[in-house]
Design an enzyme around this catalytic site. Sequence first.
Site, PDB file in Angstrom:
ATOM      1  N   GLU A  87       0.835  -1.205   0.000  1.00 40.75           N
ATOM      2  CA  GLU A  87       0.000   0.000   0.000  1.00 40.75           C
ATOM      3  C   GLU A  87       0.866   1.250   0.000  1.00 40.75           C
ATOM      4  O   GLU A  87       0.601   2.204  -0.741  1.00 40.75           O
ATOM      5  CB  GLU A  87      -0.940   0.014   1.203  1.00 40.75           C
ATOM      6  CG  GLU A  87      -2.107  -0.935   1.094  1.00 40.75           C
ATOM      7  CD  GLU A  87      -2.974  -0.936   2.335  1.00 40.75           C
ATOM      8  OE1 GLU A  87      -2.916   0.034   3.123  1.00 40.75           O
ATOM      9  OE2 GLU A  87      -3.724  -1.907   2.517  1.00 40.75           O
ATOM     10  N   SER A 109      -6.911   1.110   7.478  1.00 45.46           N
ATOM     11  CA  SER A 109      -8.177   0.961   6.774  1.00 45.46           C
ATOM     12  C   SER A 109      -8.813  -0.383   7.082  1.00 45.46           C
ATOM     13  O   SER A 109      -8.163  -1.406   7.078  1.00 45.46           O
ATOM     14  CB  SER A 109      -7.965   1.121   5.276  1.00 45.46           C
ATOM     15  OG  SER A 109      -6.961   0.245   4.826  1.00 45.46           O
ATOM     16  N   ASP A 143      -8.387   1.680   1.026  1.00 49.15           N
ATOM     17  CA  ASP A 143      -6.976   1.691   1.430  1.00 49.15           C
ATOM     18  C   ASP A 143      -6.288   2.995   1.052  1.00 49.15           C
ATOM     19  O   ASP A 143      -5.439   3.503   1.788  1.00 49.15           O
ATOM     20  CB  ASP A 143      -6.232   0.519   0.780  1.00 49.15           C
ATOM     21  CG  ASP A 143      -6.715  -0.822   1.288  1.00 49.15           C
ATOM     22  OD1 ASP A 143      -7.018  -0.935   2.487  1.00 49.15           O
ATOM     23  OD2 ASP A 143      -6.798  -1.759   0.468  1.00 49.15           O
ATOM     24  N   GLU A 167      -9.101   0.168  -3.278  1.00 46.19           N
ATOM     25  CA  GLU A 167      -8.860  -0.985  -2.410  1.00 46.19           C
ATOM     26  C   GLU A 167      -7.669  -1.716  -3.021  1.00 46.19           C
ATOM     27  O   GLU A 167      -7.717  -2.118  -4.186  1.00 46.19           O
ATOM     28  CB  GLU A 167     -10.096  -1.891  -2.353  1.00 46.19           C
ATOM     29  CG  GLU A 167     -10.005  -3.005  -1.356  1.00 46.19           C
ATOM     30  CD  GLU A 167      -9.993  -2.523   0.094  1.00 46.19           C
ATOM     31  OE1 GLU A 167      -9.412  -3.246   0.939  1.00 46.19           O
ATOM     32  OE2 GLU A 167     -10.539  -1.454   0.402  1.00 46.19           O
TER      33      GLU A 167
END
Length: 179
Positions: A15, A35, A45, A58
Amino acid sequence: MMTTVSANRKGDRRERELVNALDEAGFAVMRAPASGSATERELPDVLAGDGEKFYAIEAKSSAGDPIYLTGEEVEALLFFARNFGAKARIAVRFDREDWYFFHPGDLYTTDAGSYRVKKEKALADGTDFPEFVGETEKVTLAEVGDDGDATDPETEERRTILEAVRDGHMPVADALDVL
């Protein structure tokens, strides 16, 4: 427990990698804090925008196995994106590959109501990172030859063959033989 911790660390690292890449591409971007776990509200996210496009993302990654999302994850993403005024996207990354992006409606839905992305699907049909951030663009069949080469007989012949395939008048195998 160690496997879950390692997977979570890898997911967090992926991420952050996505956030940094989007930032380098000129997007204002933030990673939602913890998240999905630190709050009762489901958050995407990553949130990213460039002044024209805004995304609720996401992000999922895998070593090579198919990536699954629950129906609840996707519904929460769609709900948040709609209320926030963003486009919902699923970002997937397989080891030794780049990020690929999908609209949730373009994903395979299992009989159990989950969503699945296989590596082959990501590579074949996903929007790659350069296209997602506007560095490159897909060229459609209608755009082929719009660069001034229309008078070149070889280009015209190729265009005619491609149009025949598009319109269903010629099988792809025959077109490959001719080209």
